[in-house]
Design a protein around this motif. Structure first.
Motif, PDB file in Angstrom:
ATOM      1  N   VAL B  89     -18.788 -72.657  37.064  1.00  0.00           N
ATOM      2  CA  VAL B  89     -20.153 -73.011  36.737  1.00  0.00           C
ATOM      3  C   VAL B  89     -21.144 -71.916  37.038  1.00  0.00           C
ATOM      4  CG1 VAL B  89     -20.077 -75.493  36.833  1.00  0.00           C
ATOM      5  CG2 VAL B  89     -20.218 -74.171  38.915  1.00  0.00           C
ATOM      6  N   THR B  90     -20.786 -70.690  36.671  1.00  0.00           N
ATOM      7  CA  THR B  90     -21.783 -69.639  36.741  1.00  0.00           C
ATOM      8  C   THR B  90     -22.894 -69.989  35.768  1.00  0.00           C
ATOM      9  OG1 THR B  90     -20.139 -68.001  37.294  1.00  0.00           O
ATOM     10  CG2 THR B  90     -22.217 -67.200  36.419  1.00  0.00           C
ATOM     11  N   SER B  91     -22.502 -70.532  34.615  1.00  0.00           N
ATOM     12  CA  SER B  91     -23.506 -71.004  33.682  1.00  0.00           C
ATOM     13  C   SER B  91     -23.376 -72.511  33.561  1.00  0.00           C
ATOM     14  CB  SER B  91     -23.316 -70.351  32.322  1.00  0.00           C
ATOM     15  OG  SER B  91     -22.091 -70.775  31.762  1.00  0.00           O
ATOM     16  N   LEU B  92     -24.429 -73.094  33.123  1.00  0.00           N
ATOM     17  CA  LEU B  92     -24.436 -74.541  32.957  1.00  0.00           C
ATOM     18  C   LEU B  92     -23.572 -74.891  31.760  1.00  0.00           C
ATOM     19  CD1 LEU B  92     -25.440 -77.363  33.491  1.00  0.00           C
ATOM     20  CD2 LEU B  92     -27.567 -76.780  32.354  1.00  0.00           C
ATOM     21  N   TYR B 242     -14.270 -77.384  41.570  1.00  0.00           N
ATOM     22  CA  TYR B 242     -15.496 -76.907  40.976  1.00  0.00           C
ATOM     23  C   TYR B 242     -15.670 -75.477  41.440  1.00  0.00           C
ATOM     24  CZ  TYR B 242     -19.698 -78.371  38.511  1.00  0.00           C
ATOM     25  OH  TYR B 242     -20.669 -78.556  37.578  1.00  0.00           O
ATOM     26  N   ARG B 243     -15.726 -74.564  40.510  1.00  0.00           N
ATOM     27  CA  ARG B 243     -15.832 -73.155  40.912  1.00  0.00           C
ATOM     28  C   ARG B 243     -17.136 -72.561  40.443  1.00  0.00           C
ATOM     29  NH1 ARG B 243      -9.967 -70.304  40.004  1.00  0.00           N
ATOM     30  NH2 ARG B 243      -8.761 -71.852  41.144  1.00  0.00           N
ATOM     31  N   LEU B 244     -17.656 -71.687  41.245  1.00  0.00           N
ATOM     32  CA  LEU B 244     -18.871 -71.016  40.828  1.00  0.00           C
ATOM     33  C   LEU B 244     -19.015 -69.690  41.553  1.00  0.00           C
ATOM     34  CD1 LEU B 244     -21.410 -71.605  43.199  1.00  0.00           C
ATOM     35  CD2 LEU B 244     -20.511 -73.833  42.611  1.00  0.00           C
ATOM     36  N   ARG B 245     -19.947 -68.936  41.053  1.00  0.00           N
ATOM     37  CA  ARG B 245     -20.222 -67.630  41.631  1.00  0.00           C
ATOM     38  C   ARG B 245     -21.705 -67.532  41.898  1.00  0.00           C
ATOM     39  NH1 ARG B 245     -18.788 -61.584  39.511  1.00  0.00           N
ATOM     40  NH2 ARG B 245     -20.704 -60.611  40.180  1.00  0.00           N
ATOM     41  N   THR B 246     -22.048 -67.071  43.061  1.00  0.00           N
ATOM     42  CA  THR B 246     -23.463 -66.904  43.361  1.00  0.00           C
ATOM     43  C   THR B 246     -23.726 -65.452  43.697  1.00  0.00           C
ATOM     44  OG1 THR B 246     -23.174 -67.333  45.711  1.00  0.00           O
ATOM     45  CG2 THR B 246     -23.609 -69.229  44.306  1.00  0.00           C
ATOM     46  N   ASP B 247     -24.930 -65.035  43.423  1.00  0.00           N
ATOM     47  CA  ASP B 247     -25.302 -63.654  43.694  1.00  0.00           C
ATOM     48  C   ASP B 247     -26.351 -63.596  44.786  1.00  0.00           C
ATOM     49  OD1 ASP B 247     -23.995 -61.741  41.679  1.00  0.00           O
ATOM     50  OD2 ASP B 247     -24.543 -63.487  40.489  1.00  0.00           O
TER      51      ASP B 247
END
Lengths: 253, 253
Positions: B89-92, B242-247
């Motif tokens: 879920v880097t993007s919606l 649920y995977r995501l990347r944050t900066d």
DNA sequence: TGGCATAACTTGTAATGACAAGATGCCGCG
DNA sequence: CGCGGCATCTTGTCATTACAAGTTATGCCA
């Protein structure tokens, strides 16, 4: 003896050629030699410049593409991506950082801080060899005197030695790394799922066996994209929510 | 013409060889031909089986590795990963959007679609008056015929009327809103925690009572920032990540 | 029997060569 | 002047070959 002014890649070196080339190109991108949106040298030119085959160049470029630093257009060339600031969707924030800004009192109880050889999983995530020394940290975080999370952290030894005597009780590892170790953070990859509390968790978080726990696997990278901090965070399902915001990307990329 | 019983890859086909091979292998992994933790045929064997070069096989395997379906051990072989579907879920992105792009089969079972007055909580989130009419949707999502999530959705009536007759079985609400309702999406706020399965969940997801469930509260806004879709997503803890990347935000951009 | 050397696997890295396909500018022809 | 076609860039795909390096089983030797 002399060395050409041109950078040299060494074939017999400990790291493969494509890794050396990748690191070198990443450096040029980050230091502005190849500015954002500019076209990079063509694959053929890179082959000639560094005296390697196109397969090697393509492997290096492919990895950089995976990191998000460059993108390629068939028939046109390879280009430097726009800088990170424009890509930010959510900000990477430490737990205490986030909570204390909301007025909560945060205390960390350090259960264990030791140097151990990396097992296969930790080594794979941190991109080091199995058996390499890493710091293993076990902490329980208390929010308003109530335990909310158990955190297992692994950090490569060279870096960890520098925060061995840092104040882990009140400060986030993130802040220590950035401010005391001059290690700017880049991004983190997270995987979130739900599990049930086992013995270790019931004791550490003072919850009942079988209570729901939010598990977050987090791999934090520095600004250059190197993994530097691998963690498992276990949050009490009844006392904590993980919040974030995502934006709709219009294009495919 | 004859065709060998063995599966054939076509060279002149619209898609490249390694893509065909990748899709074929992914199919075998997902349908159990190559069960989890088993060793896959060696690269050499795959070359021989499909009559392609090792470069092609390696590109296919490399892509599958990136997808997380397989992992490789130097000197030992290539192995099928433990199956845990995940959403990046880097993007919606809608659930089906994310999964089908990875080759999973998605089916939505619509349990309920009705128009009801908004209760206090829903009204507050959607920024409407309590009692205003909203569409309430209850869906179970099946991934490869296995239920993975129960989703409760509330959408304000004026908008919901327009997707009343849309194909909710195979399509994401997100895509319908964007493509059929000319409602570009903006961002979503998520809150994630862990709960235990209650009666409704055990029945809908066919799991045991007390099993861990990942709960996501998601409020999606349109491009103008107006809330248009409030949802509770309940994912099976054992089958979904649920995977995501944050900066890291460095400064004020 | 125990242990070490080795053969026979595996994946990882790398060079070389070839052609396909998309992008783009140039040039000649109408 | 306009436009089509070609030359020539680019990246994408694929075959072949070779060796390095990690893993494992075999079998010989002490």
């Amino acid at each position: 003896m002399q060395s050409k002014s041109k950078l040299q890649l060494v074939s017999g070196a400990p790291t493969p050629l494509y890794t050396q080339l990748k690191d070198l190109l990443r450096g040029r991108i980050l230091d502005g030699t190849y500015p954002p949106h500019s076209r990079m040298p063509s694959e053929h030119e890179l082959c000639a410049s560094f005296g390697v085959s196109r397969i090697t160049v393509r492997q290096a470029l492919g990895d950089l593409q995976k990191e998000g630093l460059i993108f390629r257009i068939h028939g046109k060339g390879t280009f430097v991506s726009r800088p990170k600031a424009f890509q930010n969707v959510t900000s990477l924030q430490g737990f205490a950082e986030a909570m204390s800004s909301m007025g909560y009192e945060i205390i960390n109880r350090v259960l264990d801080f030791s140097f151990v050889p990396a097992d296969a999983r930790v080594a794979a995530r941190l991109d080091i060899a199995e058996g390499d020394e890493v710091a293993a940290i076990r902490r329980v975080r208390l929010l308003n005197r109530e335990p909310v999370s158990l955190e297992l952290t692994w950090i490569p030894s060279p870096l960890a030695r520098r925060l061995e005597h840092a104040d882990l009780v009140t400060r986030d590892v993130f802040l220590i790394l950035e401010n005391d170790c001059e290690t700017p953070l880049g991004h983190a990859d997270l995987a979130i799922d739900a599990v049930l509390a086992d013995d270790e968790l019931t004791e550490a978080l003072r919850i009942e066996e079988g209570a729901p726990v939010l598990r977050i696997e987090r791999l934090t990278h520095d600004a250059a994209g190197r993994p530097i901090d691998f963690e498992y965070l276990y949050f009490r399902g009844d006392a904590f929510q993980y919040r974030l915001r995502t934006d709709r990307q219009r294009n495919g990329a």
